[in-house]
Design an enzyme around this catalytic site. Structure first.
Site, PDB file in Angstrom:
ATOM      1  N   HIS A   3       3.910   6.715  -6.903  1.00  0.00           N
ATOM      2  CA  HIS A   3       3.435   7.477  -7.451  1.00  0.00           C
ATOM      3  C   HIS A   3       3.256   8.883  -7.530  1.00  0.00           C
ATOM      4  CE1 HIS A   3      -1.164   8.983  -7.286  1.00  0.00           C
ATOM      5  NE2 HIS A   3      -0.545   9.870  -8.520  1.00  0.00           N
ATOM      6  N   HIS A  62       0.648  -1.423   0.329  1.00  0.00           N
ATOM      7  CA  HIS A  62       0.028  -0.729   0.052  1.00  0.00           C
ATOM      8  C   HIS A  62       1.122   1.611  -0.384  1.00  0.00           C
ATOM      9  CE1 HIS A  62      -3.564   2.123   1.357  1.00  0.00           C
ATOM     10  NE2 HIS A  62      -2.765   3.459   1.799  1.00  0.00           N
ATOM     11  N   GLU A  63       2.177   1.462   1.141  1.00  0.00           N
ATOM     12  CA  GLU A  63       2.925   2.521   1.055  1.00  0.00           C
ATOM     13  C   GLU A  63       3.417   2.916   0.125  1.00  0.00           C
ATOM     14  OE1 GLU A  63       2.008   4.532   3.121  1.00  0.00           O
ATOM     15  OE2 GLU A  63       0.570   3.584   3.866  1.00  0.00           O
ATOM     16  N   HIS A  97       2.031   4.630  -3.347  1.00  0.00           N
ATOM     17  CA  HIS A  97       1.909   6.108  -2.908  1.00  0.00           C
ATOM     18  C   HIS A  97       3.303   6.267  -3.066  1.00  0.00           C
ATOM     19  CE1 HIS A  97      -1.419   6.558  -0.544  1.00  0.00           C
ATOM     20  NE2 HIS A  97      -1.724   6.108   0.709  1.00  0.00           N
TER      21      HIS A  97
END
Length: 422
Positions: free
Chosen positions: A245, A238-239, A242
């Site tokens: 991105h 998940h992190e 980020h």
């Protein structure tokens, strides 16, 4: 004047983080191995999902009971944050704090309210049904309570993962995103790269977090509290979603457009989680592991769509209460939160004596209407993962080119449509 007020508006959030993460002391409990262990903010998530019910119950009682002792301080801090939001509303001439918060992303307040209304309307056939499923699978005679909410429904089968095992799994699971993405991913997960602070530590804030603008020309910085669980592996994916991105946006947009909007922020992260779970389900060679992974996906949906919508609903209600000129007291906030837990979780769930204090340790309530993007992000992330799984390289490249590289160069709904989600 607005710029000069910026540092002052951040004081309630900074004080909340210092109080919770540094100054507060929580009791010790008897841990999983029968030894005395401290309850900490960063370690609470592991204790609340431990296989041992007594550990989970002790952790909840110790954590929420301690928060109760600071309830007036927490209410004053949140009241201060909301006063800052009201000041921004008035200075900028908006009709509400919600409108002021969403306007820069070109998101309608109707979209925010539609999420809440849709979730609440369907609670009996979704969340309430899931609560009954947990009760049934776990063989509970009475109502579901907080100590039985975060643990795996089938106990004793969850494998433990080292961080190195976790990052190897993630690299394999995200292969559908292409060689360049996986290469950047492996660099970011490597402790030697300087991107990531992996393990819990004294005075370290809870949860996990990625900052992609702190040093945009170097690399993102990822805060983690890896605890060797399946959830920790998923959180790593998940992190890093980020983080990558940020990498793609920073490398492909000028500084003014390189920061992506809050509405898009949770999509890349949840897409990564979905692809990882799909891979692990395909590779699982026994029924128990498949059940564990499906349990995790259900929990992801509970936590990210339903729990975050509950938070968004709570945030909207306490803002509206304050905008009518009322103070945010501990009594009001506790009562409101307790009522909403009962509404969202249904008749099969029973609150503990201090469960209503949960709102006190949620930092997102200081971020100004951010939490709803977790719910819209997961629905979009799941849709993108499905596109990539069924359409292959074309869908993956469309997602990378039109969303990850786009930053904030267009309105977020337009970016999302170009990536493949209407």
């Amino acid at each position: 004047l607005m710029a000069l007020m910026g540092n002052m508006r951040s004081v309630p959030s900074d004080a909340h983080e210092a109080l919770l993460g540094v100054d507060m002391d929580f009791p010790e409990i008897v841990g999983p191995e029968g030894t005395v262990v401290p309850v900490t903010v960063s370690g609470f998530s592991a204790l609340r999902s431990d296989d041992n019910y007594l550990v989970r119950r002790q952790a909840a009682d110790a954590f929420f009971g301690t928060l109760r002792g600071y309830e007036n301080t927490f209410s004053v801090l949140l009241d201060g944050a909301v006063k800052g939001h009201i000041m921004t509303r008035d200075a900028r001439g908006y009709g509400s704090c919600l409108e002021a918060s969403l306007s820069h992303d070109n998101i309608s307040t109707d979209a925010y309210r539609m999420l809440i209304d849709t979730v609440r309307e369907n609670l009996p056939s979704t969340m309430h049904k899931y609560v009954e499923l947990r009760r049934k699978v776990m063989g509970l005679d009475g109502p579901l309570t907080f100590p039985n909410l975060y643990n795996a429904m089938i106990e004793g089968i969850e494998p433990s993962y080292t961080y190195d095992e976790g990052r190897e799994l993630i690299a394999k699971g995200l292969q559908p995103l292409g060689k360049e993405y996986v290469s950047l991913l492996e660099e970011g997960m490597d402790p030697a790269s300087g991107w990531i602070d992996i393990y819990p530590n004294e005075n370290k804030r809870s949860g996990a977090y990625s900052n992609g603008v702190l040093a945009r020309d170097i690399h993102p910085y990822v805060l983690h509290n890896f605890d060797n669980t399946l959830d920790a592996v998923s959180t790593t994916a998940h992190e890093l979603g980020h983080a990558l991105h940020s990498v793609y946006s920073n490398r492909n947009q000028p500084p003014i457009y390189s920061g992506y909007t809050t509405f898009l922020a949770e999509i890349a992260s949840t897409c990564n989680e979905a692809l990882l779970t799909d891979y692990m389900l395909a590779e699982a060679d026994d029924v128990d592991m498949k059940l564990l992974l499906l349990n995790q996906r259900l929990e992801s949906i509970r936590l990210t769509i339903f729990r975050q919508t509950l938070f968004a609903d709570f945030e909207l209600r306490f803002h509206e209460h304050a905008e009518e000129g009322n103070p945010l007291t501990a009594e009001f906030l506790n009562g409101l939160y307790a009522d909403m837990i009962r509404e969202y979780y249904g008749p099969g769930f029973e609150l503990g004596p201090d469960d209503e204090c949960e709102w006190m340790f949620i930092p997102h309530f200081y971020y100004d209407f951010y939490v709803f993007t977790y719910a819209t992000g997961l629905t979009s992330g799941l849709a993108l993962a499905d596109n990539i799984s069924t359409q292959g390289d074309e869908a993956a490249q469309r997602y990378i080119d039109n969303m990850l590289k786009a930053g904030s160069s267009a309105p977020p709904l337009e970016i999302l449509r170009n990536a493949g989600v209407d």
